[in-house]
Design a protein around this motif. Structure first.
Motif, PDB file in Angstrom:
ATOM      1  N   VAL A  44       0.853  -1.182   0.000  1.00  0.00           N
ATOM      2  CA  VAL A  44       0.000   0.000   0.000  1.00  0.00           C
ATOM      3  C   VAL A  44       0.891   1.234   0.000  1.00  0.00           C
ATOM      4  N   LEU A  45       0.564   2.188  -0.851  1.00  0.00           N
ATOM      5  CA  LEU A  45       1.264   3.456  -0.878  1.00  0.00           C
ATOM      6  C   LEU A  45       0.416   4.457  -0.104  1.00  0.00           C
ATOM      7  N   GLU A  46       0.990   5.010   0.966  1.00  0.00           N
ATOM      8  CA  GLU A  46       0.272   5.980   1.796  1.00  0.00           C
ATOM      9  C   GLU A  46       0.884   7.355   1.629  1.00  0.00           C
ATOM     10  N   SER A  47       0.024   8.354   1.619  1.00  0.00           N
ATOM     11  CA  SER A  47       0.469   9.734   1.627  1.00  0.00           C
ATOM     12  C   SER A  47       0.103  10.318   2.983  1.00  0.00           C
ATOM     13  N   ARG A  48       1.086  10.791   3.665  1.00  0.00           N
ATOM     14  CA  ARG A  48       0.881  11.466   4.952  1.00  0.00           C
ATOM     15  C   ARG A  48       1.334  12.914   4.781  1.00  0.00           C
ATOM     16  N   GLU A  49       1.069  13.751   5.769  1.00  0.00           N
ATOM     17  CA  GLU A  49       1.413  15.164   5.637  1.00  0.00           C
ATOM     18  C   GLU A  49       2.871  15.397   5.256  1.00  0.00           C
ATOM     19  N   PHE A  50       3.753  14.546   5.712  1.00  0.00           N
ATOM     20  CA  PHE A  50       5.169  14.801   5.503  1.00  0.00           C
ATOM     21  C   PHE A  50       5.838  13.831   4.539  1.00  0.00           C
ATOM     22  N   GLY A  51       5.088  12.889   3.938  1.00  0.00           N
ATOM     23  CA  GLY A  51       5.772  12.014   3.003  1.00  0.00           C
ATOM     24  C   GLY A  51       4.965  10.847   2.475  1.00  0.00           C
ATOM     25  N   LEU A  52       5.608  10.107   1.584  1.00  0.00           N
ATOM     26  CA  LEU A  52       5.053   8.887   1.012  1.00  0.00           C
ATOM     27  C   LEU A  52       5.670   7.683   1.699  1.00  0.00           C
ATOM     28  N   TRP A  53       4.841   6.696   1.964  1.00  0.00           N
ATOM     29  CA  TRP A  53       5.279   5.491   2.632  1.00  0.00           C
ATOM     30  C   TRP A  53       4.758   4.269   1.889  1.00  0.00           C
ATOM     31  N   ILE A  54       5.544   3.195   1.873  1.00  0.00           N
ATOM     32  CA  ILE A  54       5.073   1.893   1.418  1.00  0.00           C
ATOM     33  C   ILE A  54       4.736   1.125   2.689  1.00  0.00           C
ATOM     34  N   VAL A  55       3.568   0.502   2.707  1.00  0.00           N
ATOM     35  CA  VAL A  55       3.134  -0.242   3.890  1.00  0.00           C
ATOM     36  C   VAL A  55       2.861  -1.692   3.500  1.00  0.00           C
ATOM     37  N   ASP A  56       3.451  -2.603   4.262  1.00  0.00           N
ATOM     38  CA  ASP A  56       3.132  -4.022   4.122  1.00  0.00           C
ATOM     39  C   ASP A  56       2.049  -4.309   5.150  1.00  0.00           C
ATOM     40  N   GLU A  57       0.822  -4.496   4.671  1.00  0.00           N
ATOM     41  CA  GLU A  57      -0.294  -4.688   5.598  1.00  0.00           C
ATOM     42  C   GLU A  57      -0.234  -6.027   6.330  1.00  0.00           C
ATOM     43  N   ASN A  58       0.529  -6.991   5.816  1.00  0.00           N
ATOM     44  CA  ASN A  58       0.671  -8.275   6.504  1.00  0.00           C
ATOM     45  C   ASN A  58       1.556  -8.166   7.735  1.00  0.00           C
ATOM     46  N   THR A  59       2.591  -7.323   7.651  1.00  0.00           N
ATOM     47  CA  THR A  59       3.538  -7.206   8.762  1.00  0.00           C
ATOM     48  C   THR A  59       3.411  -5.893   9.522  1.00  0.00           C
ATOM     49  N   GLY A  60       2.772  -4.898   8.900  1.00  0.00           N
ATOM     50  CA  GLY A  60       2.678  -3.579   9.517  1.00  0.00           C
ATOM     51  C   GLY A  60       3.913  -2.727   9.308  1.00  0.00           C
ATOM     52  N   VAL A  61       4.891  -3.249   8.583  1.00  0.00           N
ATOM     53  CA  VAL A  61       6.143  -2.522   8.348  1.00  0.00           C
ATOM     54  C   VAL A  61       5.907  -1.396   7.351  1.00  0.00           C
ATOM     55  N   ARG A  62       6.432  -0.208   7.691  1.00  0.00           N
ATOM     56  CA  ARG A  62       6.355   0.963   6.814  1.00  0.00           C
ATOM     57  C   ARG A  62       7.756   1.329   6.357  1.00  0.00           C
ATOM     58  N   MET A  63       7.867   1.715   5.095  1.00  0.00           N
ATOM     59  CA  MET A  63       9.155   2.164   4.561  1.00  0.00           C
ATOM     60  C   MET A  63       8.949   3.549   3.939  1.00  0.00           C
TER      61      MET A  63
END
Length: 77
Positions: A44-63
């Motif tokens: 999952v690609l997330e946009s937050r106020e300060f940046g873009l993150w890749i999220v693995d929904e199986n592990t909860g790990v964000r990059m």
């Protein structure tokens, strides 16, 4: 690989929410996140106020991928 290029004015009525300049290294990081994953798996690609993150929904790990710039409600791009 074919590229679809939007013509000027196409979707111009949709509001611009954020901009995220993408460098080659950021794109490579995004592709590297898929290494070792099955074709059917997704991230999952997330946009937050300060940046873009890749999220693995199986592990909860964000990059963290990179910074974003929040656009004003009336931005014209």
């Amino acid at each position: 690989m074919t590229r679809k290029i939007l013509q000027p004015g196409v979707h111009s009525d949709l509001p611009l929410v954020f901009r995220a300049p993408m460098s080659k290294s950021m794109a490579e990081m995004l592709l590297a996140a898929f290494d070792g994953r099955a074709e059917a798996e997704h991230l999952v690609l997330e946009s937050r106020e300060f940046g873009l993150w890749i999220v693995d929904e199986n592990t909860g790990v964000r990059m963290f991928i990179g910074s974003t710039t929040k656009e004003s409600k009336h931005a014209e791009h």
